[in-house]
Design a protein around this motif. Structure first.
Motif, short mmCIF file in Angstrom:
data_model
loop_
_atom_site.label_atom_id
_atom_site.label_comp_id
_atom_site.label_asym_id
_atom_site.label_seq_id
_atom_site.Cartn_x
_atom_site.Cartn_y
_atom_site.Cartn_z
N GLN A 30 -78.93 28.09 64.38
CA GLN A 30 -79.78 28.75 63.40
C GLN A 30 -79.14 30.07 62.97
N VAL A 31 -78.98 30.27 61.65
CA VAL A 31 -78.35 31.48 61.12
C VAL A 31 -79.33 32.64 61.23
N VAL A 32 -78.86 33.75 61.82
CA VAL A 32 -79.67 34.94 61.97
C VAL A 32 -79.32 35.95 60.88
N MET A 33 -78.03 36.13 60.61
CA MET A 33 -77.53 37.02 59.56
C MET A 33 -76.30 36.37 58.94
N GLN A 34 -76.04 36.70 57.67
CA GLN A 34 -74.85 36.17 57.01
C GLN A 34 -74.43 37.10 55.89
N GLY A 35 -73.18 36.95 55.47
CA GLY A 35 -72.66 37.77 54.38
C GLY A 35 -71.33 37.24 53.89
N VAL A 36 -70.79 37.92 52.88
CA VAL A 36 -69.52 37.54 52.26
C VAL A 36 -68.67 38.79 52.10
N GLU A 37 -67.39 38.66 52.41
CA GLU A 37 -66.42 39.75 52.23
C GLU A 37 -65.15 39.17 51.62
N SER A 38 -64.39 40.02 50.94
CA SER A 38 -63.17 39.55 50.30
C SER A 38 -61.96 39.54 51.25
N HIS A 39 -62.04 40.30 52.34
CA HIS A 39 -60.93 40.36 53.30
C HIS A 39 -61.41 39.89 54.67
N ARG A 40 -60.52 39.22 55.39
CA ARG A 40 -60.88 38.68 56.69
C ARG A 40 -61.24 39.79 57.68
N THR A 41 -60.51 40.88 57.68
CA THR A 41 -60.80 41.97 58.61
C THR A 41 -62.17 42.57 58.35
N ALA A 42 -62.53 42.71 57.08
CA ALA A 42 -63.85 43.23 56.73
C ALA A 42 -64.94 42.26 57.15
N ALA A 43 -64.71 40.97 56.98
CA ALA A 43 -65.69 39.97 57.38
C ALA A 43 -65.87 39.96 58.90
N ARG A 44 -64.77 40.07 59.62
CA ARG A 44 -64.84 40.11 61.08
C ARG A 44 -65.59 41.35 61.54
N TYR A 45 -65.32 42.49 60.91
CA TYR A 45 -66.03 43.73 61.25
C TYR A 45 -67.53 43.59 61.00
N GLN A 46 -67.90 43.08 59.83
CA GLN A 46 -69.31 42.94 59.48
C GLN A 46 -70.02 41.94 60.40
N ALA A 47 -69.35 40.86 60.76
CA ALA A 47 -69.93 39.87 61.67
C ALA A 47 -70.16 40.48 63.05
N ASN A 48 -69.19 41.21 63.55
CA ASN A 48 -69.35 41.86 64.86
C ASN A 48 -70.41 42.95 64.81
#
Length: 83
Positions: A30-48
């Motif tokens: 079950q998805v709790v939070m989600q988002g989109v980023e243009s760079h992998r490092t930014a996506a990893r940071y936001q996910a963490n």
């Protein structure tokens, strides 16, 4: 979920075209939070970051020390004061 089990979460990254989609999910998917980023490092940071905030707000109960001292603060029962 039984009271003796803690919830388990995981952060996921997926490349979709030119963007990276991140999500924080429960062990059941079950998805709790989600988002989109243009760079992998930014996506990893936001996910963490989202994972940390989810864990910070999770309703875990504080286990009091065995000696019956119920002061809030450190697990040793000593409270901190800020100056």
């Amino acid at each position: 979920m039984p009271s003796h089990q803690l919830p388990v979460f995981e952060a996921l990254l997926k490349k979709r075209g030119r963007v990276w989609r991140w999500s924080v999910c429960t062990a059941e998917g079950q998805v709790v939070m989600q988002g989109v980023e243009s760079h992998r490092t930014a996506a990893r940071y936001q996910a963490n970051r989202a994972l940390f905030l989810t864990l910070l707000c999770a309703p875990y109960s504080y286990v009091h020390p065995r000696n019956g001292d119920r002061r809030a603060g450190s697990p040793s029962g000593h409270s901190r004061s800020s100056i």
